[in-house]
Enzyme design. Sequence first.
Site, PDB file in Angstrom:
ATOM      1  N   ASP A   1      41.797  42.327  40.006  1.00 53.09           N
ATOM      2  CA  ASP A   1      42.826  41.885  40.955  1.00 53.09           C
ATOM      3  C   ASP A   1      44.190  41.798  40.267  1.00 53.09           C
ATOM      4  O   ASP A   1      44.282  41.769  39.029  1.00 53.09           O
ATOM      5  CB  ASP A   1      42.413  40.510  41.507  1.00 53.09           C
ATOM      6  CG  ASP A   1      42.907  40.258  42.917  1.00 53.09           C
ATOM      7  OD1 ASP A   1      43.822  40.967  43.358  1.00 53.09           O
ATOM      8  OD2 ASP A   1      42.382  39.337  43.566  1.00 53.09           O
TER       9      ASP A   1
ATOM     10  N   ASP B   1      43.552  42.697  52.369  1.00 49.95           N
ATOM     11  CA  ASP B   1      42.926  41.396  52.624  1.00 49.95           C
ATOM     12  C   ASP B   1      42.745  41.169  54.122  1.00 49.95           C
ATOM     13  O   ASP B   1      42.064  40.232  54.526  1.00 49.95           O
ATOM     14  CB  ASP B   1      43.780  40.265  52.037  1.00 49.95           C
ATOM     15  CG  ASP B   1      43.477  40.034  50.569  1.00 49.95           C
ATOM     16  OD1 ASP B   1      42.511  40.619  50.054  1.00 49.95           O
ATOM     17  OD2 ASP B   1      44.220  39.256  49.931  1.00 49.95           O
TER      18      ASP B   1
HETATM   19  C1  DGJ Z   1      43.183  38.565  46.425  1.00 48.98           C
HETATM   20  C2  DGJ Z   1      42.119  39.541  46.819  1.00 48.98           C
HETATM   21  O1  DGJ Z   1      42.664  40.554  47.606  1.00 48.98           O
HETATM   22  C3  DGJ Z   1      41.013  38.781  47.548  1.00 48.98           C
HETATM   23  O2  DGJ Z   1      40.043  39.675  48.031  1.00 48.98           O
HETATM   24  C4  DGJ Z   1      40.428  37.776  46.593  1.00 48.98           C
HETATM   25  O3  DGJ Z   1      39.801  38.444  45.541  1.00 48.98           O
HETATM   26  C5  DGJ Z   1      41.503  36.844  46.094  1.00 48.98           C
HETATM   27  N1  DGJ Z   1      42.628  37.564  45.559  1.00 48.98           N
HETATM   28  C6  DGJ Z   1      40.952  35.911  45.047  1.00 48.98           C
HETATM   29  O4  DGJ Z   1      41.914  35.111  44.502  1.00 48.98           O
END
Ligand code: DGJ
Length: 739
Positions: A482, A552
């Site tokens: 991430d 997301d």
């Molecule tokens: C952002 C990601 O896009 C989410 O899927 C998740 O992993 C969160 N970060 C976790 O902090």
Amino acid sequence: MSDIDQRRRTLCTQLLGGLAGIALGGPAWARPSVDEAAKVFRLDGAGVTYAFGVNQDGQLQALYWGSALAPEDKLPAPVPVPENSSNEMPVNLTPFEYPGFGGGLTVEPALKVTFPDGVRDLVLRHVDHRVDGERIVIRLKDVSRAVHVTLTYAMDAATGILARSAVVENRTASWIQVDQLAAAAINLPYSDDYRVSYLTGRWAGEFALQTRPIAPGSIVIETRKGVTSHQANPWIAISRGATEEEAGPVWFGALGWSGSWRIHVDMDALGGLRTTAGYNPFDFAYRLKPGEKLASPVFHAGYSGEGFGGASRVFHRYQREKILPGAPTPRLRPVLYNSWEATLFAVDEAGQTALAEKAASIGVERFVMDDGWFGSRSSDKAGLGDWVVNRKKFPNGLQPLIRRVRDLGMEFGLWVEPEMVNPDSDLYRAHPDWVIHFPGRPRSEARTQLVLNLARKDVYEHLLTMLDRLLKEHDIAFLKWDHNRAWSEPGWPEVAPAEQQRLYVAYVDNLYKLLGELRRRHPKVEIESCASGGGRVDLGIMALTEQVWTSDNTDPFDRLLIQDGFTRAYTPAIMMAWVTDAPNFVNRRVTSLEYRFLSAMQGGLGIGANLNHWKDEDFAKARQLVAEYKTIRKTVQQGKLYRLVSPQGGSRRSATLSVAQDGGQAVLFAFLHSSGLREAPPRIQLRGLDPNKTYALRAIAGKAAAQTPKRASGAYWMGHGLAVDMAGDFQAAAFVLEA
Ligand code: DGJ
């Protein structure tokens, strides 16, 4: 290894043998041809011709890019455009392949440098050229100073996609500063009906398709954020007024770069069109000592006469066969479960084990534990950077959970965000100087975190050691990698002021190097590129990661639009999509489990719902659809995609068809936002089938209109079409056709 060697190696990794110095690997790159007398160069492949040449002034000039010319067609040697008026110097009208800022250039340069004596004039002339296997390598040099540029061209024989890059070398006796460096300038001739399409967005709203006419002036698509970004993606397509989804010319390209980038589309005073793509010149400065070089990223550019659909199909193929790890036969995406939406930071052994058992019962193949498992992490306020297992949540470490996941027949995956740190962390307390910052200035936080300066050797070594240990000590098959914030205060105080802006390149080089080294040491581990969703999706990172987290936003209706935009540029082979809870956390929309599944089944299927809240019938439905997905995933992920009815422009209906590469299977997804005015379901005309083969129709979900035959020819399904019996709100159906 020197910086430039590393940079070369990185580019080479990315391009399977690379354009910057090593023989091209992989199957079938097209053989270029050179007319030595006229100094005209041609690349021909898959129905596409790209041609350029050297004019009598030694300038490298574009000649043609489009549908294939006959092999015997002789392209006339290029001539500079004559003076049009004293206000428009020829240099600004001549379609240069790689213009330097100098000699009166006022259109966009591909390269701009500053010399120590204040001179900022660079006029590039052809020195020599060679055909090096499947590449054309052209060397240019400034008219008087020893600034050398090497341009490399290679065309993929199967798709006609051209990979272009440039390397600038300082052979003067003192430093030079590169202020701007593009991979390529690509020209199209005068027309008054060009349009440009590109992808913009925001968090939870990525890959929004924009299309607008091109008129004299500039269109700039860029990010200055240090990472590819949600705000714009480094892909563009140029079409003509009459171009449609499945007909008409489309010229397209994408930059393989995961840092700040810019694509500049410029129509000159006489209507000629030039696209320049490379590092973002904003705040850019890269000082080269004598003997040093700087390589551009690679720009991958293609042409299709078969509309936007044809353009994306060839680009998807190129990505599968030339870019992705495992190319030309990348592995299919396993069905995954991810804990994020179910538990957020509240992960622990008992809770994750319970979810894993339920996930295994519906056919999940990979269980991924998301954020919250390490350090003092119980929210986004602390712990980032401390990659040690949180013993309150996992008293016996991760091993018991991993063992259980493995016993259940699944792979284990883990979330990491290596490039970031919370100020409230042991790492930051020990190394406050490790973040990108300007000394004595405030450090802007976002999500309570700062960006580690990965350009630093010690940061690089630390991350490599930490990740290597994590992977050595645990049976981990997958990392979700991430990156949750943009850069700010881009300082690198440990190096001399004149070197600091190297950060923009050195950080990304080290990111690629880190990913490459981890992959070398742990060849079975797969990686997902995530940046708060789809903030780091580009052809650079794609060479080093098997899949991307698209957004997301897991609302299945919003996702139709996001996925439609995504597939304009990138292959569904990497596009992950999860089934999550209803109401969805993004917009409170309620949809059926079946609708959520069918939307997510258009990419790499994942499940991110809280399975503790599911009823027996939900498990039964999920089991059935996961099993169905496994029978169609090769077609969906790696087949030929036809966007039959696009959700763009607020359409209430949408439909996609994926046709297996061998033609044996086709999968149709159809979605209805809401019924209106008692309309009858329109017939959807399929595409890409063999008209002479018979295809049997089977419903995965939903039903075809009454009297739809169970079997019919490809000609029937494409000509007559298939009406789907759908009415109501948020309805979905899916069908398989088997030849
Ligand atoms: C952002 C990601 O896009 C989410 O899927 C998740 O992993 C969160 N970060 C976790 O902090």
